[in-house]
Write an enzyme that holds these catalytic residues in place. Sequence first.
Site, PDB file in Angstrom:
ATOM      1  CB  THR A  45      -0.935   0.025   1.219  1.00  0.00           C
ATOM      2  OG1 THR A  45      -0.168   0.164   2.420  1.00  0.00           O
ATOM      3  CG2 THR A  45      -1.778  -1.250   1.291  1.00  0.00           C
ATOM      4  N   GLY A  46       0.309   2.342  -0.472  1.00  0.00           N
ATOM      5  CA  GLY A  46       1.099   3.565  -0.609  1.00  0.00           C
ATOM      6  C   GLY A  46       2.217   3.386  -1.609  1.00  0.00           C
ATOM      7  CB  ALA A  47       2.665   0.856  -4.181  1.00  0.00           C
ATOM      8  CB  SER A  48       1.376   6.118  -5.995  1.00  0.00           C
ATOM      9  OG  SER A  48       1.216   6.895  -4.813  1.00  0.00           O
ATOM     10  N   GLY A  50       7.616   7.398  -3.115  1.00  0.00           N
ATOM     11  CA  GLY A  50       8.366   7.273  -1.876  1.00  0.00           C
ATOM     12  C   GLY A  50       8.734   5.862  -1.489  1.00  0.00           C
ATOM     13  CB  ILE A  51       8.636   4.197   1.837  1.00  0.00           C
ATOM     14  CG1 ILE A  51       9.475   5.248   2.569  1.00  0.00           C
ATOM     15  CG2 ILE A  51       8.940   2.810   2.400  1.00  0.00           C
ATOM     16  CD1 ILE A  51       9.058   5.455   4.017  1.00  0.00           C
ATOM     17  N   GLY A  52       6.906   3.277  -0.616  1.00  0.00           N
ATOM     18  CA  GLY A  52       6.135   2.215  -1.259  1.00  0.00           C
ATOM     19  C   GLY A  52       6.623   1.901  -2.651  1.00  0.00           C
ATOM     20  CB  SER A 177       6.422   6.965  12.719  1.00  0.00           C
ATOM     21  OG  SER A 177       7.072   8.133  13.174  1.00  0.00           O
ATOM     22  CE1 TYR A 190       2.626   9.731  10.305  1.00  0.00           C
ATOM     23  CE2 TYR A 190       4.362  10.217  11.894  1.00  0.00           C
ATOM     24  CZ  TYR A 190       3.915   9.535  10.781  1.00  0.00           C
ATOM     25  OH  TYR A 190       4.732   8.643  10.141  1.00  0.00           O
TER      26      TYR A 190
END
Length: 292
Positions: A45-48, A50-52, A177, A190
């Site tokens: 997830t969040g693969a679009s 940065g880290i993903g 985090s 956050y």
Amino acid sequence: MKGEARPDGRGAGVNIVERMLGMRPRPPRGAAVRREVSGRIVVITGASRGIGAECARRFAAAGARVVLMARSADALDAVAAAIRARGGEAITIAVDLREIDAVEAAARRVIDGIGIPDVIISNAGHSIHRTLDEYADRAHDMTRVHGVNLHGPAALLRVLIPAMKSRGAGAVVAVSSVSAVVPAAGWSVYGSSKAAADAWFLAIAQEVTPEIAVSIVRLPLVRTKMIRATTAYERAAAMRPVDAAALIARAVVTGRRVLQPWWLPGAGALLALWPTALERTLRAQERRTRRG
């Protein structure tokens, strides 16, 4: 030591600090990563970006069938196209983690149309730097951040983990985090979302062991688009996305319950014994952040 300026405007001294703080971890051997993911389904997830996106490229290069999830279909397609151009296999599913029904539908789409995942990288996250006074009349700030960082991932895994457990094998890596352990002024929304997610994953881990290995990777500041809104971080010591992806890969290989900077357990223990011990330092950091 001040050091020489680098092309990105940050001093060489910052790079030394980054190494001292464990922000340049040694990646696992490529052969070890391939043993864990080659020919297997890895959901990220969040693969679009940065880290993903770094994780997607790393695992695809190791032979995984990567399933990329994020809100932006166009951005996902760009990452997937680059992976395919290098001979990898990538499938995209655009979904907003704040939309629980859509998340559950996406999870069923994975199982029914692609297969039961072997590895899940729960990486998507949303950050916000805002004091209580600033979001006192903005309830949506909390619902949005907690939606992406806690409720959405839980909705996805409520569907995927039982399927993995029924098969008797799998791995889940939750990207967290240091804010989950060291609360700081200005980061209450956050930090609370990450702390709650950590508690959820650690409890789930006890329920699904030994069939599924659940790992939490607590990252320090990472130089991604997420932190660009806070100008004070431009020259701060930070981990690179490629290093964060290396640490996540190590979690997949080792199955360790928690991976985190070497200094974080000590900070957590200090706060448990003396809750106000770091307040002066953290408040000073907040003032520096405000000055930008």
